[in-house]
Design an enzyme around this catalytic site. Structure first.
Site, PDB file in Angstrom:
ATOM      1  N   SER A 240     -79.978 -43.607 -11.413  1.00  0.00           N
ATOM      2  CA  SER A 240     -80.328 -45.082 -11.509  1.00  0.00           C
ATOM      3  C   SER A 240     -79.853 -45.575 -12.252  1.00  0.00           C
ATOM      4  O   SER A 240     -79.736 -46.077 -12.917  1.00  0.00           O
ATOM      5  CB  SER A 240     -81.818 -45.289 -12.161  1.00  0.00           C
ATOM      6  N   LYS A 241     -79.891 -47.013 -11.789  1.00  0.00           N
ATOM      7  CA  LYS A 241     -79.027 -48.601 -12.400  1.00  0.00           C
ATOM      8  C   LYS A 241     -79.375 -48.502 -13.561  1.00  0.00           C
ATOM      9  O   LYS A 241     -79.030 -49.133 -14.532  1.00  0.00           O
ATOM     10  CB  LYS A 241     -78.768 -50.053 -11.326  1.00  0.00           C
ATOM     11  N   ARG A 242     -81.215 -48.467 -14.216  1.00  0.00           N
ATOM     12  CA  ARG A 242     -80.776 -48.287 -15.430  1.00  0.00           C
ATOM     13  C   ARG A 242     -80.942 -47.390 -16.466  1.00  0.00           C
ATOM     14  O   ARG A 242     -80.625 -47.875 -17.642  1.00  0.00           O
ATOM     15  CB  ARG A 242     -82.336 -48.645 -16.055  1.00  0.00           C
ATOM     16  N   ARG A 243     -80.607 -46.629 -16.116  1.00  0.00           N
ATOM     17  CA  ARG A 243     -79.692 -45.303 -17.034  1.00  0.00           C
ATOM     18  C   ARG A 243     -78.722 -45.068 -16.540  1.00  0.00           C
ATOM     19  O   ARG A 243     -78.176 -44.911 -18.206  1.00  0.00           O
ATOM     20  CB  ARG A 243     -80.866 -44.506 -16.762  1.00  0.00           C
ATOM     21  N   VAL A 246     -73.705 -46.879 -12.324  1.00  0.00           N
ATOM     22  CA  VAL A 246     -73.977 -46.616 -10.706  1.00  0.00           C
ATOM     23  C   VAL A 246     -72.770 -47.583  -9.868  1.00  0.00           C
ATOM     24  O   VAL A 246     -72.927 -47.545  -8.838  1.00  0.00           O
ATOM     25  CB  VAL A 246     -75.471 -46.501 -10.007  1.00  0.00           C
TER      26      VAL A 246
END
Ligand code: GLU
Length: 476
Positions: A240-243, A246
């Site tokens: 995920s791009k938040r975590r 990526v």
């Protein structure tokens, strides 16, 4: 009978940074297109979400693809096409479906639908199916999902996937303002672009029965479908791009080579099948078969990618390595002044550095001592090497020994001199060189020390040892 030429497509929405998952989809599509002389991969930028699109994201997509080796200089590449340019065709197709009874207008609001249903998960109830509404304000166009079913999606990776029609509501294909929804625009464009293979992320599998119904309603044979497995992180959670990291660009900025990245991404869900993992694109591409892609999730293992990168770096010719390092050595963000950079000095250490770094960006801490007027200050390294007594004694002794005009300033002689000096203090070479290394380079690890001293030159080495000694004395 001549075979239909393979036409794949990569259809990103320009709504954010280019994702490694997108890069993998693009590569799988690209491999299939390159396998045949008349194969093509279309780049279609799905830019119809005006609120979220930005031109720089589109530029980022094109740049990222070019970095991976996918672009207009190859005859297998077609595009970029922009979905927004096909708006008229989307509207026309929606109208055709309405005219031939495959779609109908509906003026129900969400609240009205919810009120009629006990179970909110059931979706639209078909209320307007037979009301014969004409187009008008507040009326969306819905696809009439045929009674019966199921729709069977024959997925090249997942096999047969059945979708019961009872679970597919009459879905909206155009909003009240006439603008198409993703499911429709995506199909119309695939039809227009004569796409034969739709290879994309697993998140689109749920759209596929709807899209297949649209192909059939248009009187056409659906394309080959293939939905790629999700990519997960170390905790087995979907990237995920938040975590997670990526963005392909982050890897590029850290100094991953595109060859290593391409090689690694190809292995996310696929393997060439002969235990070999490190394999250039030219060898991988002909072996790729979409049927061999695994349906279970693929782990993005950054450590493994890093190891791949180190291997690829070591395979470069020295000249190529030097060239690839250049953005880190002469760019705007170097820690040294541009005027202090010396290309000849770098050329001399390049082979030593090449065998040590796993990322091109790691070149900077390995060579900064050569171009900075003073070594970096790192208290931890300093304290580790400059143990009370030993540190100062060794620096003092080395300073005196290196001052000998008879000592030839070569790596071998410097090593012998350090060994000797250390021995007189009861230190083995490893222990003896640590204080010298930190005094001169600021770090406890790095390039071979004596070659480094030779390159740095007598004067600068003496100046740094003197400065270190002053600091050690001041601390007493
Ligand atoms: N624009 C869609 C996306 O980025 C593409 C879907 C597809 O490949 O069909 O998710």
């Amino acid at each position: 009978m001549t075979e239909t030429p393979i036409r794949t497509r990569f259809a990103p929405s320009p709504t954010g940074m280019f994702h490694v998952g997108g890069a993998r989809s693009a590569l799988f599509n690209w491999a299939l297109a390159q396998q045949r002389p008349d194969g093509r991969m279309v780049l279609r930028v799905e830019d119809t979400d005006a609120a979220r699109n930005r031109p720089e994201w589109t530029e980022g997509i094109i740049r990222a693809l070019a970095w991976l080796g996918i672009g207009a200089d190859d005859p297998h590449f077609e595009g970029p096409y922009f979905q927004s340019a096909y708006a008229e065709k989307h509207r026309e197709t929606a109208q055709d479906l309405f005219k031939n009874g495959r779609a109908y207008y509906c003026d129900c609001t969400r609240e009205m639908v919810q009120e009629r249903r006990d179970n909110p998960n059931l979706g639209y109830d078909g209320f307007c199916r037979d009301r014969g509404l004409e187009p008008g304000p507040g009326r969306a166009l819905r696809f009439r999902v045929p009674e019966g079913g199921p729709t069977v999606v024959d997925d090249r990776i997942r096999g047969r996937v059945e979708f019961d029609h009872a679970a597919i509501e009459d879905f909206v294909i155009a909003r009240a303002d006439g603008s198409p929804l993703f499911v429709l625009a995506n199909v119309v464009d695939d039809v227009e672009m004569r796409i034969t293979h739709v290879i994309r992320g697993e998140e689109h599998l749920s759209n596929t029965p709807k899209q297949q119904l649209l192909w059939e309603a248009l009187g056409l044979t659906p394309p080959v479908w293939a939905h790629l497995p999700v990519i997960v992180n170390e905790q087995r959670k979907k990237l995920s791009k938040r975590r997670d990291k990526v963005a392909l660009e982050s890897y590029q900025e850290e100094g991953y080579l595109p060859e290593a990245m391409v090689n690694y991404l190809m292995l996310l869900g696929w393997a060439p099948g002969d235990d070999r993992e490190i394999m250039p694109w030219s060898e991988m591409m002909p072996l790729f078969r979409i049927e061999d892609v695994n349906s279970s999730s693929a782990f993005f293992d950054e450590k493994k990618l890093r190891a791949f990168n180190g291997d690829y770096i070591r395979e470069l010719s020295v000249d190529d390595f030097i060239e690839r390092c250049s953005p880190w050595l002469t760019g705007e963000d170097t820690p040294w002044d541009a005027a202090d950079y010396d290309a000849e000095v770098f050329r001399a250490v390049a082979p030593l550095a090449q065998s040590r770094v796993a990322l091109l960006s790691e070149i900077v801490p390995n060579v900064d001592f050569l171009f900075l007027s003073e070594p970096v200050e790192d208290e931890k390294s300093w304290n580790k090497a400059m143990k009370p007594g030993v540190g100062k004694e060794m620096v003092e002794a080395a300073l005196a020994r290196f001052a000998d005009p008879e000592l030839s300033w070569t790596a071998d002689a410097l090593k012998a001199a350090t060994e000797e000096t250390g021995a007189a203090l009861g230190l083995k070479l490893g222990k003896a060189q640590a204080p010298v290394r930190v005094a001169v380079t600021g770090r406890t690890v790095g390039l071979p020390l004596f070659e480094s001293l030779e390159l740095l030159g007598r004067e600068r080495v003496q100046a740094r040892l003197t400065a270190a000694l002053d600091k050690l004395r001041a601390a007493e």
